[in-house]
Design a protein around this motif. Structure first.
Motif, PDB file in Angstrom:
ATOM      1  N   GLY A  16     -22.650  -3.786  15.077  1.00  0.00           N
ATOM      2  CA  GLY A  16     -23.895  -3.150  14.671  1.00  0.00           C
ATOM      3  C   GLY A  16     -24.312  -1.991  15.557  1.00  0.00           C
ATOM      4  N   ALA A  17     -23.443  -1.581  16.466  1.00  0.00           N
ATOM      5  CA  ALA A  17     -23.803  -0.477  17.366  1.00  0.00           C
ATOM      6  C   ALA A  17     -23.748   0.875  16.673  1.00  0.00           C
ATOM      7  CB  ALA A  17     -22.872  -0.478  18.583  1.00  0.00           C
ATOM      8  N   VAL A  73     -20.092   6.341  12.614  1.00  0.00           N
ATOM      9  CA  VAL A  73     -19.614   7.626  13.152  1.00  0.00           C
ATOM     10  C   VAL A  73     -18.533   8.195  12.236  1.00  0.00           C
ATOM     11  CG1 VAL A  73     -18.306   8.691  15.031  1.00  0.00           C
ATOM     12  CG2 VAL A  73     -20.217   7.160  15.555  1.00  0.00           C
ATOM     13  N   PHE A  74     -17.587   7.347  11.830  1.00  0.00           N
ATOM     14  CA  PHE A  74     -16.496   7.810  10.968  1.00  0.00           C
ATOM     15  C   PHE A  74     -17.013   8.208   9.589  1.00  0.00           C
ATOM     16  CE2 PHE A  74     -12.794   5.398  13.211  1.00  0.00           C
ATOM     17  CZ  PHE A  74     -13.093   6.079  14.379  1.00  0.00           C
ATOM     18  N   LEU A  81     -34.699   1.697   5.220  1.00  0.00           N
ATOM     19  CA  LEU A  81     -33.924   0.942   6.202  1.00  0.00           C
ATOM     20  C   LEU A  81     -34.079   1.562   7.586  1.00  0.00           C
ATOM     21  CD1 LEU A  81     -30.589   0.359   4.213  1.00  0.00           C
ATOM     22  CD2 LEU A  81     -32.443  -1.282   4.611  1.00  0.00           C
ATOM     23  N   PRO A  82     -33.918   0.764   8.648  1.00  0.00           N
ATOM     24  CA  PRO A  82     -34.048   1.321  10.008  1.00  0.00           C
ATOM     25  C   PRO A  82     -32.894   2.263  10.324  1.00  0.00           C
ATOM     26  CG  PRO A  82     -33.288  -0.951  10.090  1.00  0.00           C
ATOM     27  CD  PRO A  82     -33.652  -0.679   8.663  1.00  0.00           C
ATOM     28  N   HIS A  83     -33.076   3.086  11.323  1.00  0.00           N
ATOM     29  CA  HIS A  83     -32.041   4.018  11.747  1.00  0.00           C
ATOM     30  C   HIS A  83     -30.858   3.257  12.347  1.00  0.00           C
ATOM     31  CE1 HIS A  83     -34.929   7.318  11.216  1.00  0.00           C
ATOM     32  NE2 HIS A  83     -33.878   8.120  11.276  1.00  0.00           N
ATOM     33  N   VAL A  84     -29.660   3.736  12.026  1.00  0.00           N
ATOM     34  CA  VAL A  84     -28.438   3.190  12.620  1.00  0.00           C
ATOM     35  C   VAL A  84     -28.076   3.975  13.866  1.00  0.00           C
ATOM     36  CG1 VAL A  84     -25.986   2.720  12.200  1.00  0.00           C
ATOM     37  CG2 VAL A  84     -27.639   2.464  10.340  1.00  0.00           C
ATOM     38  N   HIS A  85     -28.309   5.279  13.837  1.00  0.00           N
ATOM     39  CA  HIS A  85     -28.065   6.142  14.994  1.00  0.00           C
ATOM     40  C   HIS A  85     -29.388   6.713  15.501  1.00  0.00           C
ATOM     41  CE1 HIS A  85     -23.537   7.134  14.079  1.00  0.00           C
ATOM     42  NE2 HIS A  85     -23.738   5.895  14.495  1.00  0.00           N
ATOM     43  N   HIS A  86     -29.546   6.688  16.798  1.00  0.00           N
ATOM     44  CA  HIS A  86     -30.746   7.229  17.428  1.00  0.00           C
ATOM     45  C   HIS A  86     -30.334   8.300  18.445  1.00  0.00           C
ATOM     46  CE1 HIS A  86     -33.083   3.734  15.875  1.00  0.00           C
ATOM     47  NE2 HIS A  86     -31.981   3.053  16.145  1.00  0.00           N
ATOM     48  N   GLY A  87     -30.130   9.514  17.981  1.00  0.00           N
ATOM     49  CA  GLY A  87     -29.785  10.589  18.903  1.00  0.00           C
ATOM     50  C   GLY A  87     -28.409  10.450  19.521  1.00  0.00           C
ATOM     51  N   VAL A  88     -27.393  10.207  18.711  1.00  0.00           N
ATOM     52  CA  VAL A  88     -26.024  10.043  19.212  1.00  0.00           C
ATOM     53  C   VAL A  88     -25.444  11.402  19.586  1.00  0.00           C
ATOM     54  CG1 VAL A  88     -23.668   9.395  18.565  1.00  0.00           C
ATOM     55  CG2 VAL A  88     -25.598   7.930  17.916  1.00  0.00           C
ATOM     56  N   SER A  89     -24.929  11.511  20.800  1.00  0.00           N
ATOM     57  CA  SER A  89     -24.301  12.753  21.267  1.00  0.00           C
ATOM     58  C   SER A  89     -23.026  12.412  22.034  1.00  0.00           C
ATOM     59  CB  SER A  89     -25.249  13.542  22.176  1.00  0.00           C
ATOM     60  OG  SER A  89     -26.410  13.950  21.491  1.00  0.00           O
ATOM     61  N   GLU A 143     -24.314   1.253  21.907  1.00  0.00           N
ATOM     62  CA  GLU A 143     -25.161   0.067  21.833  1.00  0.00           C
ATOM     63  C   GLU A 143     -26.439   0.430  21.086  1.00  0.00           C
ATOM     64  OE1 GLU A 143     -26.904  -3.428  24.766  1.00  0.00           O
ATOM     65  OE2 GLU A 143     -26.882  -1.353  25.477  1.00  0.00           O
ATOM     66  N   GLU A 144     -26.731  -0.324  20.030  1.00  0.00           N
ATOM     67  CA  GLU A 144     -27.951  -0.154  19.247  1.00  0.00           C
ATOM     68  C   GLU A 144     -28.143   1.296  18.786  1.00  0.00           C
ATOM     69  OE1 GLU A 144     -31.141  -1.677  21.579  1.00  0.00           O
ATOM     70  OE2 GLU A 144     -30.521  -3.780  21.330  1.00  0.00           O
ATOM     71  N   GLY A 145     -27.052   1.893  18.322  1.00  0.00           N
ATOM     72  CA  GLY A 145     -27.139   3.229  17.755  1.00  0.00           C
ATOM     73  C   GLY A 145     -27.250   4.351  18.755  1.00  0.00           C
ATOM     74  N   ARG A 146     -26.897   4.083  19.999  1.00  0.00           N
ATOM     75  CA  ARG A 146     -26.937   5.124  21.041  1.00  0.00           C
ATOM     76  C   ARG A 146     -25.643   5.109  21.842  1.00  0.00           C
ATOM     77  NH1 ARG A 146     -32.210   3.179  20.805  1.00  0.00           N
ATOM     78  NH2 ARG A 146     -33.823   4.793  20.601  1.00  0.00           N
ATOM     79  N   VAL A 147     -25.307   6.250  22.403  1.00  0.00           N
ATOM     80  CA  VAL A 147     -24.176   6.335  23.332  1.00  0.00           C
ATOM     81  C   VAL A 147     -24.712   6.072  24.730  1.00  0.00           C
ATOM     82  CG1 VAL A 147     -22.425   7.837  24.341  1.00  0.00           C
ATOM     83  CG2 VAL A 147     -22.900   7.956  21.890  1.00  0.00           C
ATOM     84  N   ARG A 148     -24.244   4.997  25.343  1.00  0.00           N
ATOM     85  CA  ARG A 148     -24.769   4.646  26.659  1.00  0.00           C
ATOM     86  C   ARG A 148     -23.839   5.075  27.783  1.00  0.00           C
ATOM     87  NH1 ARG A 148     -26.096  -0.977  27.944  1.00  0.00           N
ATOM     88  NH2 ARG A 148     -25.278  -0.537  30.040  1.00  0.00           N
TER      89      ARG A 148
END
Length: 632
Positions: free
Chosen positions: A406-407, A412-413, A382-390, A578-583
């Motif tokens: 879907g973000a 996270v929880f 499956l594709p990644h749900v999180h991409h470098g979330v910080s 948004e899309e698995g990243r913190v913007r």
């Protein structure tokens, strides 16, 4: 014997084989052992806690067999006495005593063995139930709950039969069979050779049948599991099925699963019946052959009629151990399939076993949280749900997570609770990597309200005290008042002891949500996770709960996933995903001015799900910033 003598305690009922490594390695399932080479070892592992009781039952079975072996000899003496006009009182007394002793010992031995077999099943069910409760969520994602239920019910039940029929039955029947053949050899070696020849021929046929029994038994057990999975799937969403008018389609699916289970079970029964009847036929052929050959030997004077009668009695007596040996072999095949399925469940990835950790003290320090370049996906395909979330959440205060569907907000929880582990990156609680925490201690510090706020069947009190059964009455009353459940309790016919129904069906959606929140607050969490915690509440209760959350946030770290503007604006900080990243991260006013996505969400999605203020002015489109005087 007391009823509890064989009942294994929880400490006596671990899985009988080494389970996969726990902790950080628990997500990697060890391959199940080869059923063909280890079934006996696995079975002995389950039996070991009851070995002495099982041995006592086996001894009783052997003594029962020994008394039976003496009967033909006494019968021969009786016939010989009648033939020579001697007194038969002694043989009659001995025969009566042997018959009564045989029946009494047989009944006692059967009871002891059956009781021990049920204790083995109890131990297996305890071990499997304990292990399934520790399964990683990743393992549950790949499994059907109905199939797992079948392993703990129908598969474990087969251990009872394989314990008595295979483990004990094969041993005692084999010894009885050998002893009977020895006695037959002492009576007449020629007739013994005739009997053995017939038995060897039947054994060859049964040897061809046994592999087919193994295959059919395995398929039958898998079909039962598939039927359980199909039934669980339908009953778990029966309201949806009815509302969709899909009863007929689901009925056909259930019928198809039931027919497949029936077909596989009938196939297994066919081969088992063929093996059993082959054994029975061989004994009939042996009897006829012995009668013919023995009659000829009596006619030539090689043996007398009493010897022939004794030998024929041994042939009759031989039927029972041979049938038991065949039954043991066929039951072993079913048991091997069941053991294999149980072992497969015991090798699913599981969390480490640990005792419940004490809950935080009321004055415990709130927790600090940090995500550092976290990447995650639910499965390799499956594709990644999180991409470098910080992001960083300081101790105390309220942090809201917002973003389109879907973000990755709920994920996270799930990562904080260690339902899953990140693919890469680091998550730290109080500066300590989550993988370094004991899971029970980690979760004891967290209160979690899931998106669908599940409620378990049972009483309202059971649900509230699920996470803190030791909460006192004062603490319970305080939380009930805080979550506005005190009015509900007053209206219920039995108060807190009222049953809430399967999955809380007797409660409204908002009531279930408040029960879940109260349950989390009773844990006195240092970190409170609220996933859409007010989504099903009316405006009055939502406002009251919002005040409660604000009050809790003064002494606890609170993380909220929310879509209501009223909830988000009261947060100390907002994390926009948004899309698995913190913007973006900031306060409401900072983000309205600086982040176009948040400005659009605040003007559209939030206001669409919240109670809009009077004369609300539509917000700007993405990228335009906030209009002066806008309600956001």
């Amino acid at each position: 014997m007391s009823t509890t003598a064989d009942a294994p305690s929880p400490a006596d009922a671990p899985p009988p084989v080494e389970t996969p490594a726990t902790g950080s390695a628990a997500s990697r399932a060890a391959p199940p052992p080869d059923p063909a080479g280890s079934t006996w070892r696995l079975l002995l592992g389950y039996v070991r806690p009851h070995r002495w009781t099982l041995l006592a039952g086996a001894v009783l079975a052997l003594v029962t067999g020994a008394t039976g072996l003496a009967l033909p000899l006494v019968a021969s003496a009786l016939i010989d006495g009648l033939s020579h006009d001697r007194s038969v009182a002694g043989p009659l007394v001995w025969m009566s005593a042997l018959v009564i002793t045989n029946a009494a010992l047989g009944a006692l031995g059967t009871y002891v063995l059956q009781r021990t077999a049920e204790s083995v099943v109890l131990g297996a069910r305890r071990a499997l139930a304990s292990y399934l409760l520790r399964l990683r969520i990743t393992a549950l994602d790949r499994s059907e709950p109905g199939d797992l239920m079948a392993r703990i019910t129908s598969d474990s039940t087969l251990l009872s039969e394989v314990t008595t029929d295979s483990l004990v039955g094969l041993g005692t029947s084999g010894l009885t069979l050998a002893a009977t053949l020895v006695m037959m050899g002492l009576v007449d070696p020629v007739l013994l050779l005739v009997t053995v020849g017939v038995i060897v021929g039947a054994g060859t046929v049964i040897g061809v049948i046994v592999p087919r029994i193994t295959k059919a038994a395995r398929h039958a057990q898998e079909a039962v599991g598939a039927m359980g999975a199909s039934l669980e799937r339908t009953l778990g969403a029966l309201r949806t099925v009815k509302a969709s008018g899909a009863e007929h389609r689901e009925e056909q699916a259930l019928h198809s699963a039931a027919v497949d289970s029936w077909r596989q079970s009938v196939r297994a029964a066919k081969w088992s019946a063929l093996a059993g009847n082959t054994a029975g036929l061989s004994m009939q052929i042996a009897f006829i052959t012995v009668l013919a050959v023995g009659g000829a030997r009596v006619a030539t004077g090689a043996i007398d009629i009493a010897t022939l009668v004794a030998f024929l009695l041994y042939v009759f007596y031989l039927m029972s151990p041979i049938q038991q040996v065949v039954t043991a072999v066929t039951q072993y095949q079913s048991g091997a399939a069941a053991l294999s399925r149980i072992q497969e469940a015991l090798h699913l990835p599981a969390e480490p076993s640990a005792r419940p950790a004490p809950l935080p003290e009321p004055a415990a320090e709130p927790a600090a949280l940090a995500f550092d370049d976290v990447c995650f996906r639910y499965a390799d395909d499956l594709p990644h749900v999180h991409h470098g979330v910080s992001f960083t959440v300081p101790a105390c205060g309220m942090t809201a997570f917002v973003g389109p569907s879907g973000a990755g907000k709920t994920t996270v929880f799930a990562l904080i609770e260690r339902f899953y582990d990140p693919t890469s990156g680091r998550i730290a609680l109080d500066g300590r990597d989550l993988t370094d925490w004991d899971i029970s201690h980690l979760r004891s510090a967290i209160g979690y309200v899931e998106q669908d706020a599940p409620v378990l069947s049972g009483s309202l009190r059971d649900n509230l005290l699920l996470g803190n059964p030791d909460a006192d009455a004062a603490e319970l009353r305080r939380v009930l008042k805080t979550t506005r459940l005190d009015g509900l309790v007053a209206r219920l016919p039995k108060g807190l002891d009222t049953l809430v129904g399967h999955r809380g069906t007797k409660l409204s959606g908002g009531e279930r949500q408040r029960v879940a929140i109260a349950r989390a607050l009773l844990r006195r969490p240092r970190l409170l996770l609220l996933d859409e915690a007010t989504s099903q509440l009316d405006a009055v209760n939502e406002a009251a709960l919002r005040e409660t959350v604000a009050d809790v946030a003064r002494t606890t770290t609170v993380l909220v996933v929310a879509h209501r503007l009223s909830t988000v604006t009261m947060a100390d900080r907002i994390v926009v995903m948004e899309e698995g990243r913190v913007r973006a991260v900031g306060t409401h006013h900072e983000l309205v001015a600086a982040d176009p996505l948040y400005a659009e969400l605040a003007a559209t999605q939030f206001l669409a799900t919240a109670d809009p203020p009077p004369a609300a002015v539509p917000g700007p489109a993405r990228g335009t910033g906030a209009a002066p005087g806008s309600p956001v």
